[in-house]
Design an enzyme around this catalytic site. Structure first.
Site, PDB file in Angstrom:
ATOM      1  N   ASP A  95      11.346 -39.343 -43.825  1.00 38.62           N
ATOM      2  CA  ASP A  95      10.564 -40.134 -42.877  1.00 38.62           C
ATOM      3  C   ASP A  95      11.347 -40.594 -41.660  1.00 38.62           C
ATOM      4  O   ASP A  95      10.975 -41.554 -40.995  1.00 38.62           O
ATOM      5  CB  ASP A  95      10.017 -41.373 -43.607  1.00 38.62           C
ATOM      6  CG  ASP A  95      11.120 -42.147 -44.309  1.00 38.62           C
ATOM      7  OD1 ASP A  95      12.285 -41.987 -43.915  1.00 38.62           O
ATOM      8  OD2 ASP A  95      10.814 -42.914 -45.238  1.00 38.62           O
ATOM      9  N   GLU A 117       9.966 -34.670 -50.139  1.00 34.36           N
ATOM     10  CA  GLU A 117       9.691 -36.106 -50.349  1.00 34.36           C
ATOM     11  C   GLU A 117       8.431 -36.518 -49.574  1.00 34.36           C
ATOM     12  O   GLU A 117       8.408 -37.509 -48.830  1.00 34.36           O
ATOM     13  CB  GLU A 117      10.878 -36.988 -49.940  1.00 34.36           C
ATOM     14  CG  GLU A 117      10.842 -38.391 -50.523  1.00 34.36           C
ATOM     15  CD  GLU A 117      11.962 -39.281 -49.975  1.00 34.36           C
ATOM     16  OE1 GLU A 117      11.842 -39.798 -48.852  1.00 34.36           O
ATOM     17  OE2 GLU A 117      12.955 -39.458 -50.688  1.00 34.36           O
ATOM     18  N   GLU A 131       9.221 -45.597 -40.084  1.00 29.68           N
ATOM     19  CA  GLU A 131       9.183 -44.566 -41.131  1.00 29.68           C
ATOM     20  C   GLU A 131       7.774 -44.269 -41.633  1.00 29.68           C
ATOM     21  O   GLU A 131       7.440 -43.111 -41.892  1.00 29.68           O
ATOM     22  CB  GLU A 131      10.093 -44.953 -42.297  1.00 29.68           C
ATOM     23  CG  GLU A 131      11.587 -44.897 -41.981  1.00 29.68           C
ATOM     24  CD  GLU A 131      12.114 -46.135 -41.269  1.00 29.68           C
ATOM     25  OE1 GLU A 131      11.323 -47.091 -41.056  1.00 29.68           O
ATOM     26  OE2 GLU A 131      13.299 -46.147 -40.895  1.00 29.68           O
ATOM     27  N   ARG A 214      14.726 -51.537 -39.691  1.00 28.65           N
ATOM     28  CA  ARG A 214      14.422 -52.034 -38.343  1.00 28.65           C
ATOM     29  C   ARG A 214      13.504 -53.250 -38.350  1.00 28.65           C
ATOM     30  O   ARG A 214      13.646 -54.158 -37.540  1.00 28.65           O
ATOM     31  CB  ARG A 214      13.754 -50.919 -37.528  1.00 28.65           C
ATOM     32  CG  ARG A 214      14.711 -50.066 -36.755  1.00 28.65           C
ATOM     33  CD  ARG A 214      13.957 -48.982 -36.004  1.00 28.65           C
ATOM     34  NE  ARG A 214      14.768 -48.368 -34.970  1.00 28.65           N
ATOM     35  CZ  ARG A 214      15.780 -47.550 -35.178  1.00 28.65           C
ATOM     36  NH1 ARG A 214      16.148 -47.243 -36.413  1.00 28.65           N
ATOM     37  NH2 ARG A 214      16.447 -47.040 -34.167  1.00 28.65           N
ATOM     38  N   HIS A 245      26.116 -51.034 -42.733  1.00 27.64           N
ATOM     39  CA  HIS A 245      25.578 -49.922 -41.929  1.00 27.64           C
ATOM     40  C   HIS A 245      26.125 -50.017 -40.504  1.00 27.64           C
ATOM     41  O   HIS A 245      26.316 -51.126 -39.989  1.00 27.64           O
ATOM     42  CB  HIS A 245      24.045 -50.041 -41.938  1.00 27.64           C
ATOM     43  CG  HIS A 245      23.323 -48.831 -41.419  1.00 27.64           C
ATOM     44  ND1 HIS A 245      23.318 -48.483 -40.091  1.00 27.64           N
ATOM     45  CD2 HIS A 245      22.563 -47.899 -42.043  1.00 27.64           C
ATOM     46  CE1 HIS A 245      22.584 -47.387 -39.926  1.00 27.64           C
ATOM     47  NE2 HIS A 245      22.123 -47.002 -41.099  1.00 27.64           N
TER      48      HIS A 245
HETATM   49  C1  UD1 Z   1      17.955 -44.216 -39.477  1.00 30.48           C
HETATM   50  C2  UD1 Z   1      16.484 -43.885 -39.742  1.00 30.48           C
HETATM   51  C3  UD1 Z   1      15.991 -44.608 -40.992  1.00 30.48           C
HETATM   52  C4  UD1 Z   1      16.903 -44.344 -42.181  1.00 30.48           C
HETATM   53  C5  UD1 Z   1      18.339 -44.715 -41.786  1.00 30.48           C
HETATM   54  C6  UD1 Z   1      19.279 -44.391 -42.924  1.00 30.48           C
HETATM   55  C7  UD1 Z   1      14.955 -43.503 -37.860  1.00 30.48           C
HETATM   56  C8  UD1 Z   1      14.171 -44.122 -36.776  1.00 30.48           C
HETATM   57  N1  UD1 Z   1      15.672 -44.335 -38.619  1.00 30.48           N
HETATM   58  O1  UD1 Z   1      18.037 -45.591 -39.112  1.00 30.48           O
HETATM   59  O2  UD1 Z   1      14.691 -44.161 -41.310  1.00 30.48           O
HETATM   60  O3  UD1 Z   1      16.493 -45.134 -43.264  1.00 30.48           O
HETATM   61  O4  UD1 Z   1      18.720 -43.964 -40.637  1.00 30.48           O
HETATM   62  O5  UD1 Z   1      20.505 -45.008 -42.753  1.00 30.48           O
HETATM   63  O6  UD1 Z   1      14.944 -42.316 -38.012  1.00 30.48           O
HETATM   64  N2  UD1 Z   1      25.413 -45.364 -36.121  1.00 30.48           N
HETATM   65  C9  UD1 Z   1      26.734 -44.971 -36.002  1.00 30.48           C
HETATM   66  N3  UD1 Z   1      27.195 -43.985 -36.833  1.00 30.48           N
HETATM   67  C10 UD1 Z   1      26.420 -43.403 -37.787  1.00 30.48           C
HETATM   68  C11 UD1 Z   1      25.093 -43.816 -37.907  1.00 30.48           C
HETATM   69  C12 UD1 Z   1      24.593 -44.792 -37.058  1.00 30.48           C
HETATM   70  O7  UD1 Z   1      27.483 -45.489 -35.177  1.00 30.48           O
HETATM   71  O8  UD1 Z   1      26.910 -42.522 -38.499  1.00 30.48           O
HETATM   72  C13 UD1 Z   1      24.901 -46.427 -35.199  1.00 30.48           C
HETATM   73  C14 UD1 Z   1      24.740 -45.909 -33.761  1.00 30.48           C
HETATM   74  O9  UD1 Z   1      25.038 -46.952 -32.865  1.00 30.48           O
HETATM   75  C15 UD1 Z   1      23.251 -45.561 -33.695  1.00 30.48           C
HETATM   76  C16 UD1 Z   1      22.671 -46.672 -34.541  1.00 30.48           C
HETATM   77  O10 UD1 Z   1      23.587 -46.831 -35.625  1.00 30.48           O
HETATM   78  O11 UD1 Z   1      22.765 -45.556 -32.366  1.00 30.48           O
HETATM   79  C17 UD1 Z   1      21.276 -46.448 -35.048  1.00 30.48           C
HETATM   80  O12 UD1 Z   1      21.127 -45.185 -35.699  1.00 30.48           O
HETATM   81  P1  UD1 Z   1      19.624 -44.593 -35.939  1.00 30.48           P
HETATM   82  O13 UD1 Z   1      19.733 -43.296 -36.678  1.00 30.48           O
HETATM   83  O14 UD1 Z   1      18.895 -44.580 -34.656  1.00 30.48           O
HETATM   84  O15 UD1 Z   1      18.943 -45.697 -36.820  1.00 30.48           O
HETATM   85  P2  UD1 Z   1      19.249 -46.183 -38.289  1.00 30.48           P
HETATM   86  O16 UD1 Z   1      19.037 -47.656 -38.288  1.00 30.48           O
HETATM   87  O17 UD1 Z   1      20.531 -45.637 -38.761  1.00 30.48           O
HETATM   88  N1  UDP Z   2      24.831 -44.775 -49.507  1.00 30.40           N
HETATM   89  C1  UDP Z   2      26.129 -44.321 -49.318  1.00 30.40           C
HETATM   90  N2  UDP Z   2      27.073 -45.199 -48.867  1.00 30.40           N
HETATM   91  C2  UDP Z   2      26.800 -46.503 -48.587  1.00 30.40           C
HETATM   92  C3  UDP Z   2      25.453 -46.947 -48.754  1.00 30.40           C
HETATM   93  C4  UDP Z   2      24.499 -46.053 -49.211  1.00 30.40           C
HETATM   94  O1  UDP Z   2      26.430 -43.152 -49.565  1.00 30.40           O
HETATM   95  O2  UDP Z   2      27.709 -47.249 -48.196  1.00 30.40           O
HETATM   96  C5  UDP Z   2      23.808 -43.814 -49.986  1.00 30.40           C
HETATM   97  C6  UDP Z   2      22.904 -44.284 -51.112  1.00 30.40           C
HETATM   98  O3  UDP Z   2      23.445 -43.978 -52.382  1.00 30.40           O
HETATM   99  C7  UDP Z   2      21.612 -43.517 -50.844  1.00 30.40           C
HETATM  100  C8  UDP Z   2      21.599 -43.357 -49.340  1.00 30.40           C
HETATM  101  O4  UDP Z   2      22.931 -43.590 -48.903  1.00 30.40           O
HETATM  102  O5  UDP Z   2      21.616 -42.219 -51.409  1.00 30.40           O
HETATM  103  C9  UDP Z   2      20.636 -44.336 -48.735  1.00 30.40           C
HETATM  104  O6  UDP Z   2      20.817 -44.367 -47.359  1.00 30.40           O
HETATM  105  P1  UDP Z   2      20.217 -45.521 -46.453  1.00 30.40           P
HETATM  106  O7  UDP Z   2      20.122 -46.778 -47.242  1.00 30.40           O
HETATM  107  O8  UDP Z   2      21.040 -45.541 -45.217  1.00 30.40           O
HETATM  108  O9  UDP Z   2      18.783 -44.949 -46.066  1.00 30.40           O
HETATM  109  P2  UDP Z   2      17.337 -44.999 -46.750  1.00 30.40           P
HETATM  110  O10 UDP Z   2      17.450 -44.410 -48.113  1.00 30.40           O
HETATM  111  O11 UDP Z   2      16.893 -46.418 -46.746  1.00 30.40           O
HETATM  112  O12 UDP Z   2      16.513 -44.160 -45.820  1.00 30.40           O
END
Ligand code: UD1
Ligand code: UDP
Length: 371
Positions: A95, A117, A131, A214, A245
């Protein structure tokens, strides 16, 4: 049959890894992988762990990106990849915005989409945001739907999706979990917690925390952090381990409210294998993560979910997950209750995992081979 698997974030990579490996092992398929790089470090951790060979990397991540940035960059980047690869089918997962934008790109080029999924729903388009919208729109564009549970299948049927296009397979996250457990055994690894290793070696029981939704940004996150601060002050015999995160909207409130508490350990996101070990060792888990809700029942760990709704009702019904929302007082109350009440704790802990048995990827591959 040439299959192009597309993913971009940590959870998609974890859940697609077993499938990519299964496709590679099956001579009927020519398996190609495109990562969007919606996440960078958190995606690369998973690619490395599962040794996934990437054919295309759009590398789109920008610090503090918004939904417009991600959607447009994925869509434009995928046009060229899909035109070059000309896949017979595209596979997307879950999602995220990568999932939705990739489905849209495939739709524009008349390429069939397989959705892994499929069918999770809260019924509220604003939660989780974006999502729930992404899932609903992906279902409209997909040709074949791999639903993890019967409930997910029913959700799709209720929206008019043709029954013959839906297959209940279990969730590939359980396949990934099993793969990683084996990997750990293989390595005989004790060096699993990276920066958290010292904390774990203190032998103190700990609560594991994650959070990134979010719709919780702003007040919701502050409330959750205040609850953790209150709990940490009341339970000096416990550690609170929080791999934070990398989203700046998460980092800011978490470090400002929870930094400096002696028994709260704010650490970098853990690699998947150490995180799995951390789940296994935790007393309980406080999270808003989708994936963690699915994984934790495999460890017999109670999960308190800091959300008002969930698209994963199976674990709530089974009794292993409890929704506590983002109200500070409620989070503190329910956590304290579980810590004090062994009967309640055991009731939540001793439940089977409703999300799969580790064979979802094999089922999906068999269905694709029969098309
Ligand atoms: C995204 C997904 C969410 C998912 C989550 C898992 C969307 C809109 N959101 O949210 O559905 O549950 O990932 O974690 O698709 N960043 C880093 N390094 C990384 C990852 C993220 O620096 O490896 C920082 C960056 O500043 C980036 C920000 O996080 O711009 C947001 O990342 P983004 O993928 O847009 O949103 P998430 O909150 O991670
Ligand atoms: N996870 C990980 N390292 C962490 C936190 C989570 O590998 O420090 C794994 C967790 O086991 C799960 C996945 O990341 O499989 C979940 O990711 P996240 O919570 O970012 O996204 P969501 O599942 O809510 O989309």
């Amino acid at each position: 049959m040439r299959i192009l698997s597309i993913f971009g974030t940590r959870p998609e990579a974890i859940k697609m890894a077993p499938l990519v490996r299964a496709l590679e092992a099956e001579p009927t398929f020519e398996s190609r992988v495109c990562v969007t790089g919606q996440h960078r470090q958190m995606l690369d951790q998973v690619l490395e762990l599962f040794s996934i060979k990437v054919d295309h990397d759009l590398d789109i991540m920008q610090p503090g990106q918004d939904l417009f940035d991600v959607t447009s960059r994925v869509l434009l980047g995928l046009r060229k990849v899909m035109e070059t690869e000309k896949p017979d089918m595209v596979l997307v997962q879950g999602d995220t915005t990568t999932c939705f934008a990739a489905s849209l790109a495939a739709f524009y080029l008349h390429i069939p989409v397989g959705h892994i999924e499929a069918g999770l729903r809260t019924g509220d388009i604003s939660a989780p945001f974006p999502e729930e919208g992404n899932r609903v729109m992906t279902s409209r564009l997909a040709t074949i739907h791999f639903a993890p549970t019967e409930q997910a299948r029913r959700n799709l049927l209720a929206e008019g999706v043709s029954p013959e296009t839906i297959h209940v397979t279990g969730n590939t996250v359980i396949d990934a979990l099993f793969m990683v457990r084996n990997l750990d055994t293989g390595k005989g690894s004790s060096h699993v917690f990276g920066s958290a290793e010292d904390i774990i070696s203190q032998q103190k029981p700990y609560i594991l925390i994650t959070g990134h939704r979010r719709e919780n940004f702003g007040q919701g996150f502050l409330n959750i952090c205040r609850a953790i601060a209150t709990l940490a002050a009341a339970h000096s015999s416990l550690n609170f381990i929080y791999p934070v995160h990398l989203n700046p909207n998460v980092q800011k409130p978490v470090f400002s409210v929870l930094g400096g508490h002696e028994n709260v350990h704010l650490i970098a996101p853990l690699d998947y294998a150490p995180f799995v070990r951390a789940m296994g060792g935790a007393l309980l888990i406080l999270t808003d993560s989708g994936g963690v809700q699915e994984e934790a029942p495999s460890f017999g760990k109670p999960v308190l979910v800091t959300r008002e709704t969930t698209e994963r009702p199976e674990a709530v019904e089974a009794g292993t997950v409890l929704l506590v929302g983002t109200d500070t007082e409620k989070i503190v109350r329910e956590t304290n209750r579980l810590l004090a009440d062994q009967t309640q704790y055991r009731k939540m802990a001793d439940q089977p995992n409703p999300y799969g048995d580790g064979t979802a990827a094999a089922r999906i591959v068999a269905i694709l081979a029969g098309l």
